[in-house]
Design an enzyme around this catalytic site. Structure first.
Site, PDB file in Angstrom:
ATOM      1  N   LYS A 299       1.396   9.212   1.326  1.00  0.00           N
ATOM      2  CA  LYS A 299       2.258   8.462   0.404  1.00  0.00           C
ATOM      3  C   LYS A 299       3.485   9.303   0.058  1.00  0.00           C
ATOM      4  O   LYS A 299       3.383  10.525  -0.115  1.00  0.00           O
ATOM      5  CB  LYS A 299       1.474   8.103  -0.864  1.00  0.00           C
ATOM      6  CG  LYS A 299       2.203   7.174  -1.824  1.00  0.00           C
ATOM      7  CD  LYS A 299       1.331   6.791  -3.015  1.00  0.00           C
ATOM      8  CE  LYS A 299       2.032   5.824  -3.960  1.00  0.00           C
ATOM      9  NZ  LYS A 299       1.182   5.431  -5.107  1.00  0.00           N
TER      10      LYS A 299
ATOM     11  N   SER B  54       0.868   0.572  -6.054  1.00  0.00           N
ATOM     12  CA  SER B  54       2.071   1.087  -5.439  1.00  0.00           C
ATOM     13  C   SER B  54       1.838   1.710  -4.059  1.00  0.00           C
ATOM     14  O   SER B  54       2.801   1.886  -3.321  1.00  0.00           O
ATOM     15  CB  SER B  54       2.720   2.123  -6.351  1.00  0.00           C
ATOM     16  OG  SER B  54       1.859   3.212  -6.571  1.00  0.00           O
TER      17      SER B  54
ATOM     18  N   SER C 106      -3.199   1.895  -8.227  1.00  0.00           N
ATOM     19  CA  SER C 106      -2.354   1.929  -7.034  1.00  0.00           C
ATOM     20  C   SER C 106      -3.030   2.325  -5.730  1.00  0.00           C
ATOM     21  O   SER C 106      -2.416   2.210  -4.671  1.00  0.00           O
ATOM     22  CB  SER C 106      -1.164   2.844  -7.268  1.00  0.00           C
ATOM     23  OG  SER C 106      -0.180   2.142  -7.976  1.00  0.00           O
TER      24      SER C 106
HETATM   25  N1  GLN Z   1       0.818  -1.262 -11.043  1.00  0.00           N
HETATM   26  C1  GLN Z   1       0.679  -0.257 -12.041  1.00  0.00           C
HETATM   27  C2  GLN Z   1       2.056   0.141 -12.523  1.00  0.00           C
HETATM   28  O1  GLN Z   1       2.972  -0.478 -12.156  1.00  0.00           O
HETATM   29  C3  GLN Z   1      -0.070   0.910 -11.509  1.00  0.00           C
HETATM   30  C4  GLN Z   1       0.725   1.753 -10.601  1.00  0.00           C
HETATM   31  C5  GLN Z   1      -0.001   2.972 -10.145  1.00  0.00           C
HETATM   32  O2  GLN Z   1      -1.229   3.063 -10.195  1.00  0.00           O
HETATM   33  N2  GLN Z   1       0.768   3.952  -9.723  1.00  0.00           N
HETATM   34  O3  GLN Z   1       2.227   1.068 -13.248  1.00  0.00           O
END
Ligand code: GLN
Length: 446
Positions: free
Chosen positions: A52, A127, A151
Site C-alpha cells: 500500500k 482505503s 481499510s
Molecule cells: N473509511 C474509514 C475512513 O475513511 C476508514 C479508513 C481506514 O481504515 N484507513 O476513515
C-alpha cells in the site's frame, strides 16, 4: 516474479491498482534468491508482494495517493519492509488507496480510480482498495494494507479475499504514513488463510522505533490450522445483524453461523451496546489525530510546493490548499475544530470516554467467548461514483470501526455472495493478541 509482472501488465490496465512498479529491483532480488535457494525455514522466500502506498519504501516513490507527496522518494524503509526483506519476499510495486487512507472506496486517490476485481463498475472498497483488487484479480498473491477504521477488512470483503487487521501494537507502525496514530495498523491481504498467517508471522514483533509496538511474544500463526474447532465459543452481536445490513449479507452470515455449528462450535447471540456510537467517536478521534499528523506537510521539507507564492505564509497555505484533496481538508477542519479550546471537552474528551465504553463491551463478551463474528460490511461493493455524500460513506464502516477503537484484532474472510453476485465478507474478531484463534476458526471455515 517474471510471471507476476506479466500478470500485472495483462490485468492492471483494467483494474488500475498499481501506482508504481519496482520491476528492475524485484527481478534482481529474485535472481539473488534463486542462487541462494529456498528452504523450509523461509516459506515466503521469492514470493512477490504488493505494498500500500502509505508504507514508505526506500528509493521507491511513496505518495499516500496524495498530490502533496507526488514526488516523494523516501530515504528509508518502514519496519515492515525490512521484515519482508528478511523473509526474502519481493516487493513488486505500490498500490493505490484513498488519499492518506481517508475513505472507503479508493475514489479519493489523487491519481486514479481502482476497480473492483469482480465487476469493474463497482468500487474495490477502501482505503486499501488497490491492495485488495490486485490480489483478487490474480496479479499478486499477497499485499500489505493498513486499517484505521476498516481499510483492510472492507476492501477484502468487497473483493472476496482474506484481510486481517492485527491487534494494535502487534505490527510496527514505523514508516507507515500516519493517519490516526492510536488506530492505524498494517496487515496482510491474501487469497487464503494460511498465506495470511505466514505473512503476519513475518511482519509482527516489537520495534523500538514505534513506542506503541507491543513486547508480546509472536507465536507461529500457522500452528493452529488443523480444521478442528470443536468446543470453540463464538458470539454474534445482535447489533451487527440489524436493519441497516443488506438482507443478502445477513443471509450469508446466517449460513456461516450454521457452518460453525456443524464444525462443533457454539454460537450465541451477544451484545455490544455502545458500538452504535463507534462512527461518531471515530470521526472525532481519527480526524483530530489526522489534523495533528498532517501538519508536517507544509511544502518545505518534501513533496508539493506551490509556485504561486509571495512570502513564507503563502508557501504553507497555498501548498496545502493545492496539495490536499477535499476529503483530507474536511478531516483536518473537523479535527482542528474538535481539538480547539472551548470544544475539546465536548468533543475530543467525550469521544475518548465513549471509546472506553466500546472497549469494555468487547472485554465483557470476551470474558465468556473466544471469538465474535458478524458481517464485515453492511453491504456488498457499491458502484463507482454511487456514494457522494460523506456521511453515507462513513456509515459503511459501522461494523469495522469499533474493532479499531477497542484495539482488538479483526479479519474478513469470504463467505458467499450477495446482491449482484458480489462477495460477502465474514468478520471474525478476536481477543487482544489472539490472532491465532481467529486464524484457526477461519481456516476451519474456509
Ligand atoms: N473509511 C474509514 C475512513 O475513511 C476508514 C479508513 C481506514 O481504515 N484507513 O476513515
Amino acid at each position: 516474479t517474471e510471471e507476476t509482472f506479466a500478470q500485472i501488465k495483462e490485468k492492471d490496465p483494467k483494474i488500475e491498482a498499481f501506482l508504481a512498479l519496482n520491476e528492475e529491483k524485484a527481478l534482481e532480488m529474485a535472481k539473488a534468491i534463486d542462487l541462494k535457494g529456498i528452504t523450509t525455514e523461509n516459506p515466503l522466500a521469492g514470493i512477490p508482494i504488493g505494498i500500500k502506498d502509505n508504507i514508505v519504501t526506500k528509493d521507491l516513490r511513496t505518495t499516500a495517493a496524495s498530490k502533496i507527496l507526488y514526488n516523494f522518494d523516501p530515504v528509508y524503509d518502514a519496519t515492515v519492509m525490512e521484515k519482508l526483506y528478511q523473509s526474502d519476499m519481493i516487493p513488486v510495486g505500490k498500490l493505490n488507496m484513498d488519499e492518506f487512507a481517508m475513505g472507503g472506496s479508493t475514489e479519493t486517490s489523487y491519481f486514479k480510480k481502482t476497480k473492483n476485481a469482480w465487476d469493474q463498475t463497482k468500487v474495490p472498497g477502501g482505503s486499501s482498495g488497490g491492495s485488495a483488487a490486485a490480489v483478487a484479480s490474480g496479479q499478486i498473491p499477497v499485499s500489505l494494507g493498513s486499517d484505521t477504521g476498516g481499510s483492510i477488512r472492507q476492501p477484502a470483503a468487497f473483493n472476496g479475499i482474506v484481510g486481517l487487521k492485527p491487534t494494535y501494537g502487534r505490527v510496527s507502525r514505523f514508516g507507515l504514513i500516519a493517519f490516526s496514530s492510536s488506530l492505524d495498523q498494517i496487515g496482510p491481504l491474501t487469497r487464503n488463510v494460511k498465506d495470511n498467517a505466514l505473512v503476519l508471522n513475518a511482519i509482527s514483533g516489537l520495534d523500538e522505533r514505534d513506542g506503541t509496538s507491543a513486547g508480546v511474544s509472536v507465536p507461529d500463526f500457522t500452528a493452529g490450522l488443523t480444521g478442528d474447532i470443536k468446543g470453540m465459543k463464538i458470539g454474534i452481536p445482535k447489533e451487527y445483524m440489524g436493519e441497516g445490513v443488506q438482507p443478502e449479507v445477513r443471509k450469508a452470515i446466517e449460513k456461516a453461523v450454521a457452518t460453525f455449528k456443524e464444525l462443533g462450535a457454539t454460537v450465541d447471540e451477544v451484545s455490544l451496546p455502545h458500538s452504535k456510537y463507534g462512527v461518531a467517536v471515530y470521526y472525532i478521534i481519527a480526524s483530530s489525530e489526522a489534523s495533528s499528523n498532517l501538519q508536517r506537510f507544509d511544502g518545505i521539507r518534501y513533496g508539493y510546493r506551490s509556485k504561486n507564492v509571495q512570502n513564507l505564509e503563502d508557501v504553507y497555505i497555498n501548498s496545502r490548499s493545492e496539495g490536499f484533496g477535499l476529503e483530507v481538508k474536511r478531516r483536518i477542519m473537523l479535527g482542528t475544530f474538535s481539538l480547539s479550546s472551548g470544544y475539546y471537552d465536548a468533543y475530543f474528551k467525550k469521544a475518548g470516554q465513549v471509546r472506553t465504553l466500546i472497549k469494555q463491551d468487547f472485554e465483557q463478551v470476551f470474558n465468556d467467548y473466544d471469538l465474535i463474528i458478524g458481517p464485515a460490511t453492511p453491504s456488498v461493493a457499491f458502484g463507482l461514483g454511487e456514494i457522494s455524500d460523506p456521511v453515507t460513506m462513513y456509515m459503511n464502516d459501522i461494523l469495522t470501526i469499533p474493532v479499531n477503537l477497542a484495539g482488538v484484532p479483526g479479519m474478513s474472510i469470504p463467505c458467499g455472495f450477495g446482491k449482484d453476485h458480489l462477495p460477502v465478507g465474514l468478520q471474525i474478531i478476536g481477543k487482544p493478541f489472539d490472532e491465532a484463534t481467529m486464524y484457526k476458526a477461519a481456516y476451519a471455515f474456509e
